[in-house]
Design an enzyme around this catalytic site. Structure first.
Site, mmCIF file in Angstrom:
data_model
loop_
_atom_site.group_PDB
_atom_site.id
_atom_site.type_symbol
_atom_site.label_atom_id
_atom_site.label_comp_id
_atom_site.label_asym_id
_atom_site.label_seq_id
_atom_site.Cartn_x
_atom_site.Cartn_y
_atom_site.Cartn_z
ATOM 1 N N ALA A 101 -14.482 -11.810 0.366
ATOM 2 C CA ALA A 101 -15.871 -12.111 0.709
ATOM 3 C C ALA A 101 -15.901 -13.113 1.856
ATOM 4 O O ALA A 101 -14.888 -13.721 2.199
ATOM 5 C CB ALA A 101 -16.597 -12.668 -0.509
ATOM 6 N N GLY A 144 -13.274 -10.126 -3.192
ATOM 7 C CA GLY A 144 -14.386 -9.187 -3.136
ATOM 8 C C GLY A 144 -13.962 -7.805 -2.686
ATOM 9 O O GLY A 144 -14.578 -6.808 -3.061
ATOM 10 N N GLU A 147 -12.751 -6.092 -5.764
ATOM 11 C CA GLU A 147 -13.921 -5.786 -6.585
ATOM 12 C C GLU A 147 -14.697 -4.606 -6.010
ATOM 13 O O GLU A 147 -15.179 -3.740 -6.746
ATOM 14 C CB GLU A 147 -14.816 -7.022 -6.675
ATOM 15 C CG GLU A 147 -14.188 -8.152 -7.478
ATOM 16 C CD GLU A 147 -14.991 -9.433 -7.409
ATOM 17 O OE1 GLU A 147 -15.324 -9.985 -8.467
ATOM 18 O OE2 GLU A 147 -15.299 -9.898 -6.277
ATOM 19 N N GLU A 167 -9.529 -15.773 -6.178
ATOM 20 C CA GLU A 167 -10.628 -16.746 -6.187
ATOM 21 C C GLU A 167 -10.222 -18.084 -6.801
ATOM 22 O O GLU A 167 -10.744 -19.134 -6.416
ATOM 23 C CB GLU A 167 -11.834 -16.172 -6.944
ATOM 24 C CG GLU A 167 -12.559 -15.048 -6.228
ATOM 25 C CD GLU A 167 -11.955 -13.669 -6.481
ATOM 26 O OE1 GLU A 167 -12.558 -12.673 -6.069
ATOM 27 O OE2 GLU A 167 -10.851 -13.596 -7.091
#
Length: 293
Positions: A101, A144, A147, A167
Protein backbone atom coordinates in the site's frame (compact mmCIF):
# COMPACT_ATOMS: atom_id res chain seq x y z
CA UNK A 1 9.65 13.83 -2.00
CA UNK A 2 7.24 10.94 -1.63
CA UNK A 3 7.29 8.06 0.83
CA UNK A 4 6.40 4.49 -0.04
CA UNK A 5 6.55 1.11 1.63
CA UNK A 6 8.14 -0.96 -1.08
CA UNK A 7 10.68 -3.61 -1.80
CA UNK A 8 14.03 -2.58 -3.15
CA UNK A 9 17.35 -4.20 -3.88
CA UNK A 10 20.90 -3.17 -3.07
CA UNK A 11 23.89 -3.75 -5.30
CA UNK A 12 24.13 -7.34 -4.10
CA UNK A 13 20.50 -8.00 -5.11
CA UNK A 14 19.50 -8.62 -1.50
CA UNK A 15 15.87 -7.59 -1.06
CA UNK A 16 14.65 -5.52 1.83
CA UNK A 17 11.37 -4.19 3.09
CA UNK A 18 11.47 -0.60 4.13
CA UNK A 19 10.34 2.95 3.62
CA UNK A 20 12.42 5.49 1.76
CA UNK A 21 12.17 8.80 -0.01
CA UNK A 22 12.31 9.11 -3.74
CA UNK A 23 12.60 12.06 -6.10
CA UNK A 24 10.02 14.29 -7.64
CA UNK A 25 9.93 12.29 -10.86
CA UNK A 26 7.65 9.76 -9.16
CA UNK A 27 4.17 9.37 -10.69
CA UNK A 28 2.26 11.02 -7.86
CA UNK A 29 -1.00 9.32 -7.03
CA UNK A 30 -3.51 12.07 -7.84
CA UNK A 31 -6.81 10.75 -9.12
CA UNK A 32 -8.53 13.08 -11.56
CA UNK A 33 -11.57 10.94 -12.37
CA UNK A 34 -10.88 11.10 -16.12
CA UNK A 35 -8.85 8.60 -18.11
CA UNK A 36 -6.98 5.93 -16.21
CA UNK A 37 -3.65 7.19 -14.87
CA UNK A 38 -2.40 4.18 -12.94
CA UNK A 39 -3.77 1.16 -14.78
CA UNK A 40 -3.91 -0.12 -18.36
CA UNK A 41 -7.24 -1.60 -19.42
CA UNK A 42 -8.14 -3.66 -22.47
CA UNK A 43 -9.85 -6.84 -23.63
CA UNK A 44 -7.81 -9.91 -24.48
CA UNK A 45 -8.37 -13.40 -25.82
CA UNK A 46 -9.24 -14.61 -29.28
CA UNK A 47 -12.84 -13.45 -28.82
CA UNK A 48 -11.93 -10.40 -26.73
CA UNK A 49 -13.97 -11.85 -23.89
CA UNK A 50 -11.38 -11.49 -21.11
CA UNK A 51 -11.09 -8.17 -19.33
CA UNK A 52 -7.47 -7.21 -18.66
CA UNK A 53 -6.23 -4.78 -16.00
CA UNK A 54 -2.53 -4.04 -15.59
CA UNK A 55 -1.34 -2.01 -12.62
CA UNK A 56 0.95 0.66 -14.04
CA UNK A 57 2.96 2.57 -11.44
CA UNK A 58 6.38 1.11 -12.32
CA UNK A 59 8.47 3.68 -10.47
CA UNK A 60 6.61 2.86 -7.26
CA UNK A 61 6.53 -0.90 -7.92
CA UNK A 62 2.75 -0.59 -8.30
CA UNK A 63 2.21 0.69 -4.77
CA UNK A 64 -1.54 0.71 -4.17
CA UNK A 65 -2.50 4.32 -3.73
CA UNK A 66 -6.11 5.36 -3.31
CA UNK A 67 -6.37 6.61 -6.87
CA UNK A 68 -5.14 3.33 -8.29
CA UNK A 69 -7.62 1.28 -6.28
CA UNK A 70 -10.47 3.58 -7.32
CA UNK A 71 -9.48 3.13 -10.95
CA UNK A 72 -9.41 -0.65 -10.51
CA UNK A 73 -12.94 -0.44 -9.11
CA UNK A 74 -14.09 1.62 -12.07
CA UNK A 75 -12.54 -0.83 -14.55
CA UNK A 76 -14.15 -3.77 -12.76
CA UNK A 77 -17.51 -2.01 -12.85
CA UNK A 78 -17.12 -1.53 -16.60
CA UNK A 79 -16.21 -5.17 -17.18
CA UNK A 80 -19.06 -6.28 -14.93
CA UNK A 81 -21.49 -4.40 -17.15
CA UNK A 82 -19.91 -5.64 -20.39
CA UNK A 83 -21.90 -8.61 -21.69
CA UNK A 84 -18.99 -9.81 -23.82
CA UNK A 85 -16.59 -10.20 -20.89
CA UNK A 86 -16.73 -13.50 -19.01
CA UNK A 87 -13.64 -13.20 -16.79
CA UNK A 88 -11.07 -10.63 -15.73
CA UNK A 89 -7.28 -10.90 -15.38
CA UNK A 90 -5.40 -8.48 -13.11
CA UNK A 91 -1.61 -8.26 -13.26
CA UNK A 92 1.29 -5.91 -12.59
CA UNK A 93 4.78 -5.91 -14.06
CA UNK A 94 7.36 -8.70 -14.17
CA UNK A 95 9.10 -7.02 -11.23
CA UNK A 96 6.09 -6.38 -9.03
CA UNK A 97 2.42 -7.27 -8.96
CA UNK A 98 2.10 -4.71 -6.16
CA UNK A 99 4.77 -4.10 -3.55
CA UNK A 100 2.37 -2.78 -0.93
CA UNK A 101 0.00 0.00 0.00
CA UNK A 102 1.01 3.64 -0.31
CA UNK A 103 2.35 4.46 3.16
CA UNK A 104 2.44 8.20 2.51
CA UNK A 105 -1.35 8.21 2.29
CA UNK A 106 -1.80 6.54 5.66
CA UNK A 107 1.23 7.75 7.62
CA UNK A 108 -0.55 10.59 9.42
CA UNK A 109 -4.05 9.15 9.64
CA UNK A 110 -5.72 9.01 13.04
CA UNK A 111 -7.86 6.27 14.51
CA UNK A 112 -10.89 8.53 14.21
CA UNK A 113 -10.25 9.07 10.50
CA UNK A 114 -9.69 5.38 9.81
CA UNK A 115 -12.63 4.12 11.82
CA UNK A 116 -15.04 6.91 10.93
CA UNK A 117 -14.21 6.78 7.24
CA UNK A 118 -13.98 2.97 7.09
CA UNK A 119 -10.47 3.23 5.63
CA UNK A 120 -9.67 0.73 2.82
CA UNK A 121 -13.29 -0.48 2.62
CA UNK A 122 -13.49 0.29 -1.10
CA UNK A 123 -10.68 -2.20 -1.76
CA UNK A 124 -13.26 -4.95 -1.26
CA UNK A 125 -14.76 -4.20 -4.68
CA UNK A 126 -12.33 -6.73 -6.11
CA UNK A 127 -13.87 -9.50 -4.01
CA UNK A 128 -17.50 -8.60 -4.77
CA UNK A 129 -17.34 -8.74 -8.58
CA UNK A 130 -19.69 -11.44 -9.87
CA UNK A 131 -17.46 -12.37 -12.77
CA UNK A 132 -14.41 -14.55 -12.02
CA UNK A 133 -11.19 -12.60 -11.43
CA UNK A 134 -7.72 -14.09 -11.96
CA UNK A 135 -4.60 -12.55 -10.42
CA UNK A 136 -1.44 -13.08 -12.48
CA UNK A 137 1.35 -12.40 -9.98
CA UNK A 138 4.92 -11.78 -11.06
CA UNK A 139 7.50 -10.41 -8.67
CA UNK A 140 6.48 -8.88 -5.37
CA UNK A 141 3.00 -9.25 -3.90
CA UNK A 142 3.54 -7.81 -0.45
CA UNK A 143 1.27 -6.28 2.16
CA UNK A 144 -1.67 -4.76 0.33
CA UNK A 145 -0.40 -6.39 -2.85
CA UNK A 146 -0.75 -9.85 -1.33
CA UNK A 147 -4.17 -8.92 0.03
CA UNK A 148 -5.20 -7.63 -3.40
CA UNK A 149 -4.19 -10.91 -5.03
CA UNK A 150 -6.09 -12.91 -2.40
CA UNK A 151 -9.28 -10.96 -3.15
CA UNK A 152 -9.21 -12.51 -6.61
CA UNK A 153 -10.79 -15.90 -7.29
CA UNK A 154 -7.75 -17.61 -8.79
CA UNK A 155 -4.06 -16.79 -8.36
CA UNK A 156 -1.47 -17.77 -10.96
CA UNK A 157 2.15 -17.02 -10.03
CA UNK A 158 5.33 -16.51 -11.99
CA UNK A 159 8.32 -18.55 -10.88
CA UNK A 160 9.94 -15.56 -9.16
CA UNK A 161 6.83 -14.32 -7.36
CA UNK A 162 7.08 -13.54 -3.65
CA UNK A 163 4.17 -13.21 -1.25
CA UNK A 164 4.22 -11.63 2.18
CA UNK A 165 2.45 -9.58 4.85
CA UNK A 166 5.21 -7.32 6.26
CA UNK A 167 2.93 -4.84 8.03
CA UNK A 168 4.32 -5.88 11.43
CA UNK A 169 7.63 -4.30 10.42
CA UNK A 170 5.85 -0.95 10.11
CA UNK A 171 4.15 -1.21 13.49
CA UNK A 172 0.74 -2.24 12.21
CA UNK A 173 -1.14 -5.29 10.94
CA UNK A 174 -2.82 -6.22 7.64
CA UNK A 175 -5.99 -4.21 7.13
CA UNK A 176 -7.47 -5.46 3.86
CA UNK A 177 -8.07 -9.12 4.63
CA UNK A 178 -4.52 -10.37 5.10
CA UNK A 179 -5.06 -12.06 8.46
CA UNK A 180 -8.32 -13.62 7.27
CA UNK A 181 -7.80 -14.72 3.67
CA UNK A 182 -4.20 -15.82 4.18
CA UNK A 183 -5.17 -18.02 7.14
CA UNK A 184 -7.99 -19.61 5.15
CA UNK A 185 -5.63 -20.25 2.24
CA UNK A 186 -2.49 -21.58 3.93
CA UNK A 187 -3.57 -22.53 7.46
CA UNK A 188 -2.93 -20.98 10.86
CA UNK A 189 0.73 -21.85 11.40
CA UNK A 190 2.15 -20.47 8.16
CA UNK A 191 -0.17 -17.47 8.18
CA UNK A 192 0.81 -16.66 11.78
CA UNK A 193 4.50 -16.95 10.92
CA UNK A 194 4.18 -14.66 7.90
CA UNK A 195 2.11 -12.06 9.74
CA UNK A 196 4.24 -12.03 12.89
CA UNK A 197 7.67 -12.04 11.22
CA UNK A 198 7.03 -10.31 7.92
CA UNK A 199 8.79 -13.19 6.15
CA UNK A 200 7.90 -13.96 2.54
CA UNK A 201 7.25 -17.17 0.66
CA UNK A 202 8.12 -17.92 -2.94
CA UNK A 203 5.92 -19.17 -5.74
CA UNK A 204 6.49 -22.89 -5.19
CA UNK A 205 5.85 -22.69 -1.45
CA UNK A 206 2.76 -20.61 -2.17
CA UNK A 207 1.51 -23.35 -4.49
CA UNK A 208 2.30 -26.13 -2.02
CA UNK A 209 0.46 -24.26 0.73
CA UNK A 210 -2.62 -23.65 -1.41
CA UNK A 211 -2.25 -19.91 -1.90
CA UNK A 212 -1.83 -20.19 -5.69
CA UNK A 213 -3.11 -22.80 -8.13
CA UNK A 214 -0.47 -22.70 -10.88
CA UNK A 215 3.14 -21.57 -11.30
CA UNK A 216 4.49 -20.61 -14.73
CA UNK A 217 7.68 -19.14 -16.20
CA UNK A 218 7.67 -15.37 -15.87
CA UNK A 219 7.20 -14.72 -19.58
CA UNK A 220 4.31 -17.18 -19.89
CA UNK A 221 2.30 -16.17 -16.83
CA UNK A 222 0.02 -13.54 -18.32
CA UNK A 223 -0.80 -15.53 -21.45
CA UNK A 224 -1.65 -18.57 -19.33
CA UNK A 225 -3.90 -16.46 -17.10
CA UNK A 226 -5.70 -15.13 -20.18
CA UNK A 227 -6.13 -18.70 -21.46
CA UNK A 228 -7.77 -19.61 -18.16
CA UNK A 229 -10.01 -16.57 -18.51
CA UNK A 230 -10.98 -17.69 -22.02
CA UNK A 231 -11.95 -21.15 -20.74
CA UNK A 232 -14.15 -19.56 -18.09
CA UNK A 233 -15.66 -17.04 -20.51
CA UNK A 234 -16.66 -19.86 -22.88
CA UNK A 235 -19.16 -21.10 -20.28
CA UNK A 236 -22.44 -19.52 -19.26
CA UNK A 237 -21.69 -16.23 -17.49
CA UNK A 238 -24.87 -16.60 -15.47
CA UNK A 239 -24.03 -20.08 -14.25
CA UNK A 240 -20.37 -19.12 -13.66
CA UNK A 241 -21.60 -16.43 -11.27
CA UNK A 242 -23.67 -19.04 -9.44
CA UNK A 243 -20.68 -21.38 -9.20
CA UNK A 244 -18.49 -18.58 -7.86
CA UNK A 245 -21.10 -17.68 -5.25
CA UNK A 246 -21.32 -21.29 -4.11
CA UNK A 247 -17.55 -21.74 -3.74
CA UNK A 248 -17.12 -18.43 -1.90
CA UNK A 249 -19.90 -19.42 0.50
CA UNK A 250 -17.70 -22.28 1.72
CA UNK A 251 -15.59 -19.68 3.55
CA UNK A 252 -18.58 -18.12 5.28
CA UNK A 253 -21.05 -20.90 6.08
CA UNK A 254 -21.15 -24.17 7.98
CA UNK A 255 -21.05 -27.35 5.89
CA UNK A 256 -24.81 -27.86 6.27
CA UNK A 257 -25.59 -24.25 5.37
CA UNK A 258 -23.17 -24.33 2.45
CA UNK A 259 -24.67 -27.51 1.08
CA UNK A 260 -28.11 -25.97 1.40
CA UNK A 261 -27.03 -22.90 -0.59
CA UNK A 262 -25.33 -25.06 -3.21
CA UNK A 263 -28.51 -27.10 -3.65
CA UNK A 264 -30.60 -23.96 -4.11
CA UNK A 265 -28.20 -22.58 -6.69
CA UNK A 266 -28.04 -25.96 -8.43
CA UNK A 267 -31.83 -26.02 -8.60
CA UNK A 268 -31.78 -22.43 -9.88
CA UNK A 269 -29.74 -23.45 -12.91
CA UNK A 270 -32.80 -25.44 -14.05
CA UNK A 271 -34.60 -22.14 -14.57
CA UNK A 272 -31.97 -21.05 -17.13
CA UNK A 273 -31.87 -21.60 -20.86
CA UNK A 274 -28.14 -22.26 -20.59
CA UNK A 275 -28.64 -25.31 -18.38
CA UNK A 276 -31.11 -26.69 -20.92
CA UNK A 277 -28.73 -25.93 -23.80
CA UNK A 278 -25.74 -27.48 -22.00
CA UNK A 279 -27.46 -30.77 -21.25
CA UNK A 280 -29.12 -30.92 -24.67
CA UNK A 281 -25.78 -30.34 -26.38
CA UNK A 282 -24.20 -33.10 -24.30
CA UNK A 283 -26.95 -35.57 -25.26
CA UNK A 284 -26.72 -34.54 -28.92
CA UNK A 285 -22.91 -34.78 -28.83
CA UNK A 286 -22.29 -31.22 -29.94
CA UNK A 287 -20.70 -28.13 -28.47
CA UNK A 288 -23.02 -26.04 -26.33
CA UNK A 289 -23.86 -22.49 -27.41
CA UNK A 290 -24.56 -20.55 -24.23
CA UNK A 291 -26.52 -17.29 -24.42
CA UNK A 292 -26.08 -16.24 -20.80
CA UNK A 293 -29.73 -16.53 -19.87
Amino acid sequence: LFLFCVVFADNNSTSYIGSFKIGVNVDFCLHTGGNYEYILVEKRGEKKNVGFIQLNRPKALNALCDGLMKEVGQALDAFEADGDVGAVVITGSEKAFAAGADIKEMQNRTFQECYGGNFLAHWNRVSTVKKPVIAAVNGFALGGGCEFAMMCDIIYAGEKAQFGQPEILLGTIPGAGGTQRLTRAVGKSLAMEMVLTGDRIGAQEAKQSGLVSKVYPVDQLVSEAVKCGEKIAANSKLVSAMAKEAVNAAFELTLAEGNRLEKRLFHATFATDDRKEGMTAFVEKRKASFQDN
